[in-house]
Scaffold this motif. Structure first.
Motif, short mmCIF file in Angstrom:
data_model
loop_
_atom_site.label_atom_id
_atom_site.label_comp_id
_atom_site.label_asym_id
_atom_site.label_seq_id
_atom_site.Cartn_x
_atom_site.Cartn_y
_atom_site.Cartn_z
N TRP A 33 0.94 -1.14 -0.03
CA TRP A 33 0.00 -0.03 -0.02
C TRP A 33 0.97 1.39 0.00
CZ3 TRP A 33 -0.07 -3.88 3.62
CH2 TRP A 33 -1.06 -4.82 3.33
N ALA A 93 -6.21 5.62 0.47
CA ALA A 93 -5.26 4.29 0.70
C ALA A 93 -4.67 4.13 2.15
CB ALA A 93 -3.88 4.69 -0.32
N GLU A 118 -11.40 13.27 2.09
CA GLU A 118 -11.32 12.31 1.05
C GLU A 118 -12.76 11.45 1.43
OE1 GLU A 118 -7.64 10.28 -0.51
OE2 GLU A 118 -6.84 11.15 1.23
N ARG A 148 5.02 4.10 2.16
CA ARG A 148 4.76 2.78 1.69
C ARG A 148 4.62 1.88 2.75
NH1 ARG A 148 7.67 -0.49 -3.42
NH2 ARG A 148 6.55 1.29 -4.34
N ASP A 189 -1.43 7.78 -2.29
CA ASP A 189 -2.30 7.87 -3.40
C ASP A 189 -2.17 9.26 -3.85
OD1 ASP A 189 -3.36 8.87 -1.31
OD2 ASP A 189 -5.20 7.74 -1.22
N ARG A 190 -3.33 9.64 -4.72
CA ARG A 190 -3.34 11.05 -5.16
C ARG A 190 -3.68 11.87 -3.91
NH1 ARG A 190 -7.72 11.00 -9.68
NH2 ARG A 190 -8.86 9.78 -8.16
N SER A 244 -2.74 12.03 -0.75
CA SER A 244 -1.55 12.26 0.08
C SER A 244 -0.34 12.90 -0.87
CB SER A 244 -0.92 10.67 0.43
OG SER A 244 0.18 10.84 1.02
N ARG A 245 -0.24 12.67 -2.19
CA ARG A 245 0.70 13.35 -2.88
C ARG A 245 0.19 14.65 -2.89
NH1 ARG A 245 0.82 8.21 -5.79
NH2 ARG A 245 2.82 7.23 -5.59
N ARG A 254 -14.48 9.06 -1.33
CA ARG A 254 -13.19 8.10 -1.79
C ARG A 254 -12.92 7.31 -0.76
NH1 ARG A 254 -9.54 12.74 -4.59
NH2 ARG A 254 -10.72 13.18 -6.45
#
Length: 613
Positions: A445, A563, A555, A500, A448-449, A451-452, A560
């Motif tokens: 895992w 992650a 999110e 990660r 994701d978008r 977090s970035r 959503r």
């Protein structure tokens, strides 16, 4: 008494107000319109004919407006009254023709009308919910338990309201003292025309010196030194050595602000206490409809979550509220004067260790999900209602709980989060494991978008801070902030962009900003998601944390599944069920690589570029 079935609960939830009537929208519209109206209003000049004194009418309108913003969210019926009073007061103050003169005034009236429409819609929806709950409960009514009749609501609100309103009255009395002192001097003194000879800023208090025709000189304070140029004529009120500007007789703005900031929350607490007390009294007056339900206490906020009686899995909550146990008054005649002793169950060392382990698990968030239990809900629930709940305890006794916050439907939130999200995500409860199958390859895992996006935002903040601190004009205070905040900022950027979690046969590999940590399965005490990160609790040693890993709350509102939440759920399921763990070990590439050194190098290069260029 009948069960509250899922079909009836679904109809009850379907009667909740529409999203366009959410309190956030009228509150935002009113705030924007109020600010626009204040900014667009012309500045009233202080003159001897219309001096700048007290403005109790303006303070009252401002207080009514602020209370309206709060009551729109909490007490819509009172909001209707306060909005009507605010609109009527504004029309009386400005006059009917002036109220429609200008875009700002029209925007304010439109926002008021929109707020009234949303409140009426919400009240109508609450009435529909009450009727649906009464239909589901049937014609038979039941009396409240005796303990609920002794429950007192609103005492804390009344105490806080008394304190705040007392301070507000003191501020009003002090302002009136200042006004009275001026009026006494004005009654004895005389008005003279004087020429301004000098305007200075003495210890942050602007003052001006004016020469009278008789040859004397007076020094007076002024709030608007720019309005009094040297050589201009001002009118003074003089009583011996005492002198004031006739256009600015006194300054009570501090007392007016103190009155406003204490009276507004004081009246809000008073209204909360009175409303909750009246609602509780209405519950106790007559027999009430009752429904059998299932309840569970939330993990993060101790809310009571109510489910339909046939929702045995607890998948779809219907409503929620905060509650307290209804405990009767202590009978002093039964007090034998001896000190309370600790229960025997806590006397043994094993019991003490078990209690300590449960407390640590609760603090770390690894305690099990509270089970569903049967309960009886007294009162027809609707949005904003007060209810009473009775539930069976482990010892067989029935506990009585009374709501201390209004009932709220557990429907989709403003931005579309699926109903029923109550902060339990990331707490392993077996559901994630039920959907997983054993695998050979390690499970990974990563960011994701969402977090970035946070990582890129923090990176831009760091770049802007470096530019501000090391730009053309070297700002030492910005440089100090940059130096102190750089370690946290770089770590946060590296984590948000590249976190990660990898699960293999041996345990979890957690890639943070600067290193990759390996935690064997036998040392893990729990895996759960926090507000902005992932925490792997370790039985012996320091917990492993990743933060930030995104903005889970936002999110969820966007519909959503972050992650980080999925990682905590599924990694927790692997920890609980060894049969689901991957069969092989993770390679170095699968374990991940920290991004902190790269971000640090980029930060140093950017700082050097700002200094050189």
């Amino acid at each position: 008494m009948p069960d509250w079935r899922s079909a009836d609960a679904a109809r009850w939830l379907a009667a909740t107000p529409a999203r366009w009537a959410h309190p956030l929208w009228p509150v935002c519209a009113l705030v924007v319109a109020m600010v626009w109206s204040v900014v667009a209003a012309p500045d009233a000049a202080c003159t001897p004919a219309e001096p700048c004194g007290t403005d109790w009418w303006g303070a009252a309108l401002a207080g009514a407006g602020l209370l309206s913003l709060y009551w729109i969210w909490r007490l819509p019926r009172l909001a209707l009254l306060s909005l009507g009073a605010t609109a009527a007061g504004g029309l009386l103050d400005a006059g009917l023709p002036a109220a429609f003169d200008g875009s700002a005034d029209l925007a304010l009236l439109s926002a008021l009308a929109y707020a009234v429409v949303t409140i009426v819609h919400r009240l109508a929806a609450a009435n529909r919910q009450r009727l649906l709950a009464e239909q589901a409960a049937g014609p038979v009514k039941h009396a409240l338990p005796a303990a609920a009749g002794r429950f007192r609501r609103g005492r804390l609100s009344f105490a806080l309201a008394s304190l705040l309103l007392a301070v507000g009255m003191f501020a009003f009395w002090q302002a009136q003292q200042v006004v009275g002192e001026y009026e006494e001097h004005a009654a004895r003194g005389t008005r003279i025309a004087a020429e301004v000879t000098r305007v200075t800023d003495d210890e942050d208090v602007p003052v001006l010196e004016a020469a009278s025709p008789e040859g004397g000189s007076h020094t007076v304070e002024t709030a608007f030194p720019e309005d009094h140029a040297v050589g201009s004529t001002v009118e003074l009120v003089v009583d011996g050595e005492w002198a004031r500007l006739a256009a600015e007789p006194y300054d009570v703005i501090g007392w007016e602000l103190l009155l406003l900031v204490t009276a507004v929350p004081g009246l809000a607490f008073l209204a909360n206490g009175a409303t909750s007390r009246l609602r509780m009294l209405r519950l106790c007056r007559a027999p009430l409809p009752a429904l059998k339900v299932l309840v569970r206490e939330g993990h993060t906020d101790s809310r009571t979550w109510v489910y339909a009686a046939d929702d045995l899995a607890g998948e779809r909550p219907v409503l929620h509220f905060h509650s307290l146990y209804a405990v009767g008054d202590v009978d002093e005649e039964e007090d034998d004067g001896t000190e309370d002793e600790a229960p025997a169950a806590f006397g043994t060392e094993a019991a003490k260790e078990a209690w300590a382990a449960e407390a640590v698990a609760a603090l770390k968030g690894t305690d099990p999900v509270p089970p569903l239990c049967e309960a009886v809900l007294f009162g027809a629930p609707f949005a904003g209602a007060e209810v009473v709940l009775t539930a069976a305890e482990e010892d067989g006794e029935a506990s009585v709980e009374c709501s201390v916050t209004p009932v709220r439907p557990a429907t989709a939130k403003l931005f579309g989060v699926p109903g029923g999200f109550d902060g339990m995500s990331g707490r392993p409860d077996g559901r994630a494991g039920a959907a997983m199958e054993p695998t050979v390859d390690p499970l990974t895992w990563s960011a994701d978008r969402g977090s970035r996006a946070i990582g890129l935002f923090l990176l831009i903040v760091h770049g802007g801070g470096t530019w501000a601190a090391l730009g053309d004009d070297l700002a030492w205070h910005w440089l100090l902030v940059l130096v102190l905040g750089m370690p946290w900022l770089i770590s946060s950027v590296a984590t948000a962009l590249n976190w990660r979690v990898t699960a293999d046969q041996r345990g979890l590999w957690v890639t943070g900003a600067w290193r990759v940590r390996h935690v064997p399965w036998n040392r893990i005490a729990g895996v759960h998601h926090t507000d902005d990160g992932i925490r792997v609790s370790v039985s012996e040693g320091k917990d492993v944390t990743l933060s930030p890993t995104g903005w889970a709350c936002l999110e969820h509102r966007l519909g959503r599944h972050p992650a980080a939440v999925r990682a905590a759920d599924e990694a927790g399921a692997l920890w609980q069920d060894p049969a689901l763990r991957p069969a092989r070990h993770a390679t170095a590439a699968e374990q991940g690589m920290p991004l902190g050194p790269v971000v640090l190098a980029l930060a140093v290069l950017w700082g050097a570029a700002v200094l050189l260029l």
